[in-house]
Write a protein that holds these residues in place. Sequence first.
Motif, PDB file in Angstrom:
ATOM      1  N   LEU A 170       0.974  -1.605  -0.185  1.00 53.54           N
ATOM      2  CA  LEU A 170       0.021   0.231  -0.136  1.00 53.54           C
ATOM      3  C   LEU A 170       1.152   1.202  -0.134  1.00 53.54           C
ATOM      4  N   ARG A 171       0.416   2.282  -0.681  1.00 50.67           N
ATOM      5  CA  ARG A 171       1.405   3.602  -1.221  1.00 50.67           C
ATOM      6  C   ARG A 171       0.461   4.515  -0.656  1.00 50.67           C
ATOM      7  N   ARG A 172       0.769   5.499  -0.032  1.00 55.60           N
ATOM      8  CA  ARG A 172       0.284   6.925   0.431  1.00 55.60           C
ATOM      9  C   ARG A 172       1.261   7.526  -0.636  1.00 55.60           C
ATOM     10  N   GLY A 173       1.628   8.288  -1.883  1.00 49.73           N
ATOM     11  CA  GLY A 173       1.733   9.764  -2.342  1.00 49.73           C
ATOM     12  C   GLY A 173       3.695   8.127  -3.274  1.00 49.73           C
ATOM     13  N   GLU A 174       4.576   9.005  -3.027  1.00 46.79           N
ATOM     14  CA  GLU A 174       5.586   8.569  -2.997  1.00 46.79           C
ATOM     15  C   GLU A 174       5.692   7.012  -1.710  1.00 46.79           C
ATOM     16  N   ARG A 175       5.453   6.900  -1.118  1.00 41.93           N
ATOM     17  CA  ARG A 175       5.652   6.559  -0.098  1.00 41.93           C
ATOM     18  C   ARG A 175       4.950   5.180   0.280  1.00 41.93           C
ATOM     19  N   GLU A 176       5.705   4.191   0.524  1.00 42.82           N
ATOM     20  CA  GLU A 176       5.610   2.759   0.243  1.00 42.82           C
ATOM     21  C   GLU A 176       5.558   2.491   1.604  1.00 42.82           C
ATOM     22  N   ILE A 177       4.184   2.228   2.557  1.00 41.19           N
ATOM     23  CA  ILE A 177       3.316   2.345   3.865  1.00 41.19           C
ATOM     24  C   ILE A 177       3.617   0.583   4.077  1.00 41.19           C
ATOM     25  N   LEU A 178       2.770  -0.563   3.781  1.00 45.02           N
ATOM     26  CA  LEU A 178       3.072  -1.663   3.908  1.00 45.02           C
ATOM     27  C   LEU A 178       3.530  -2.069   2.482  1.00 45.02           C
ATOM     28  N   HIS A 179       4.269  -3.409   2.804  1.00 45.53           N
ATOM     29  CA  HIS A 179       5.632  -4.056   1.853  1.00 45.53           C
ATOM     30  C   HIS A 179       5.491  -5.831   2.088  1.00 45.53           C
ATOM     31  N   GLY A 180       4.564  -5.647   0.869  1.00 48.67           N
ATOM     32  CA  GLY A 180       4.012  -7.390   0.710  1.00 48.67           C
ATOM     33  C   GLY A 180       3.696  -8.638   2.087  1.00 48.67           C
ATOM     34  N   VAL A 181       3.002  -7.866   2.643  1.00 49.29           N
ATOM     35  CA  VAL A 181       2.200  -8.627   3.933  1.00 49.29           C
ATOM     36  C   VAL A 181       1.308  -9.661   3.647  1.00 49.29           C
ATOM     37  N   ASP A 182       1.647 -10.173   3.886  1.00 51.72           N
ATOM     38  CA  ASP A 182       0.421 -12.213   4.173  1.00 51.72           C
ATOM     39  C   ASP A 182       0.360 -12.468   5.265  1.00 51.72           C
ATOM     40  N   PHE A 183      -1.285 -11.887   5.466  1.00 60.91           N
ATOM     41  CA  PHE A 183      -1.935 -12.245   6.825  1.00 60.91           C
ATOM     42  C   PHE A 183      -3.266 -13.017   6.523  1.00 60.91           C
ATOM     43  N   PRO A 235      -7.492   1.557  -0.623  1.00 61.43           N
ATOM     44  CA  PRO A 235      -6.972   0.822  -2.316  1.00 61.43           C
ATOM     45  C   PRO A 235      -5.367   0.045  -1.527  1.00 61.43           C
ATOM     46  N   ILE A 236      -5.341  -1.392  -1.575  1.00 58.73           N
ATOM     47  CA  ILE A 236      -4.074  -0.933  -2.170  1.00 58.73           C
ATOM     48  C   ILE A 236      -3.190  -1.053  -2.999  1.00 58.73           C
ATOM     49  N   SER A 237      -2.262  -1.034  -3.429  1.00 62.50           N
ATOM     50  CA  SER A 237      -1.079  -1.432  -4.843  1.00 62.50           C
ATOM     51  C   SER A 237      -1.075  -1.882  -5.329  1.00 62.50           C
ATOM     52  N   GLY A 238      -1.262  -3.295  -4.548  1.00 60.21           N
ATOM     53  CA  GLY A 238      -0.298  -4.542  -5.080  1.00 60.21           C
ATOM     54  C   GLY A 238      -0.814  -5.796  -4.180  1.00 60.21           C
ATOM     55  N   GLY A 239      -0.989  -7.064  -4.847  1.00 59.73           N
ATOM     56  CA  GLY A 239      -1.887  -7.804  -3.840  1.00 59.73           C
ATOM     57  C   GLY A 239      -2.740  -7.791  -3.742  1.00 59.73           C
ATOM     58  N   ARG A 240      -3.704  -8.722  -3.111  1.00 60.29           N
ATOM     59  CA  ARG A 240      -4.831  -8.738  -2.743  1.00 60.29           C
ATOM     60  C   ARG A 240      -5.621  -9.268  -1.357  1.00 60.29           C
ATOM     61  N   VAL A 241      -6.760  -8.707  -1.023  1.00 59.59           N
ATOM     62  CA  VAL A 241      -7.781  -9.057   0.231  1.00 59.59           C
ATOM     63  C   VAL A 241      -8.434  -9.981   0.406  1.00 59.59           C
ATOM     64  N   GLU A 242      -9.335 -11.283   0.819  1.00 60.90           N
ATOM     65  CA  GLU A 242     -10.462 -12.034   0.492  1.00 60.90           C
ATOM     66  C   GLU A 242     -10.676 -12.269   1.570  1.00 60.90           C
ATOM     67  N   ILE A 243     -12.349 -12.014   1.298  1.00 64.07           N
ATOM     68  CA  ILE A 243     -13.133 -12.617   2.223  1.00 64.07           C
ATOM     69  C   ILE A 243     -13.740 -14.550   1.684  1.00 64.07           C
ATOM     70  N   ASP A 244     -13.807 -15.070   2.612  1.00 67.82           N
ATOM     71  CA  ASP A 244     -14.162 -16.267   1.645  1.00 67.82           C
ATOM     72  C   ASP A 244     -13.660 -16.455   0.576  1.00 67.82           C
ATOM     73  N   GLY A 245     -12.690 -16.544   0.107  1.00 66.72           N
ATOM     74  CA  GLY A 245     -11.971 -16.999  -1.148  1.00 66.72           C
ATOM     75  C   GLY A 245     -11.879 -15.921  -2.302  1.00 66.72           C
ATOM     76  N   ARG A 246     -12.918 -14.445  -1.896  1.00 67.43           N
ATOM     77  CA  ARG A 246     -12.799 -14.062  -2.566  1.00 67.43           C
ATOM     78  C   ARG A 246     -12.543 -12.566  -2.648  1.00 67.43           C
ATOM     79  N   PRO A 247     -12.064 -11.907  -3.566  1.00 66.28           N
ATOM     80  CA  PRO A 247     -11.647 -10.501  -3.421  1.00 66.28           C
ATOM     81  C   PRO A 247     -12.199  -9.438  -2.629  1.00 66.28           C
ATOM     82  N   LEU A 248     -12.057  -8.650  -1.969  1.00 63.53           N
ATOM     83  CA  LEU A 248     -12.649  -7.979  -1.347  1.00 63.53           C
ATOM     84  C   LEU A 248     -13.171  -7.165  -2.230  1.00 63.53           C
ATOM     85  N   ASP A 249     -12.889  -6.721  -3.758  1.00 63.04           N
ATOM     86  CA  ASP A 249     -13.431  -5.520  -4.500  1.00 63.04           C
ATOM     87  C   ASP A 249     -14.604  -7.077  -5.683  1.00 63.04           C
ATOM     88  N   ARG A 250     -15.150  -7.582  -5.318  1.00 58.96           N
ATOM     89  CA  ARG A 250     -16.258  -8.473  -5.756  1.00 58.96           C
ATOM     90  C   ARG A 250     -17.192  -8.495  -4.871  1.00 58.96           C
TER      91      ARG A 250
END
Length: 263
Positions: free
Chosen positions: A8-21, A51-66
């Motif tokens: 996740l980025r805010r402007g030029e700064r990356e706040i989260l770096h490839g987090v798996d959770f 909004p995230i800049s990379g990767g995905r967040v899922e609920i019950d195996g379905r991406p959050l944006d769906r």
Amino acid sequence: MSAVDVSLRRGEREILHGVDFAVRTGEIVALVGPNGAGKSTLLAAMSGDHPISGGRVEIDGRPLDRWSPIALARRRAVLPQQHSVGFPFTARQVVRMGRAAWARTPRQDDDDRIVAEALTTCDVEHLAERPFPSLSGGERARVALARVLAQDTETLLLDEPTAAMDLGHQEEIMQVVRARADDGHAVVVVLHDLGLAAAYADRICVLEQGHLVADGAPDDVLGEELLGRVYRYPVTIGRHPETDTALVLPRRPSRASSPSAQP
């Protein structure tokens, strides 16, 4: 609910770096780390508020944006750090807002009962008719948590639910959260108090500068070397005399050796 390689980025700064959770039903996962480590940002990414800049967040195996907004509101409830309401709604009305996701469904028949139970559970029944803006910070926090409980979702995302509370209410609220998990809910909670995390969480995830650097049972994660490095301050790990859970204490010079104690 899970995050896979989330950045996740805010402007030029990356706040989260490839987090798996991930969090499972029946489990409390505490997110800990120093200020600016990315705890609240990860929670906001998982809730869909950022909004995230990379990767995905899922609920019950379905991406959050769906998920539609209403379907998402029926699956996860979010407690933010700040508890502000623009109009003088009463505490009861604020808690009832948590039931909005279930309007025009058979579950709306339970609204009165669930709102009353949430007010009682969070020890704010006596505040029910008070205007929300007139409440103290701790009272607002408990009313806000009651709203989240009233939403009655499988997953709870809680950002510092005990921050403004006195000692007794901190313990009571964490006991409520523990009971929810034991009833089959999944809980992610941001905490600054490592003793509370050790006492009530099944897992502790330590964040450092946007990286997830540890994830495991409290006794496996709360080590002096790791915490001293992450928090940039030496700590000592003790044990609670009654529960034997970890107590994280900052190392301090003895008062006898402090400059003010010298003759």
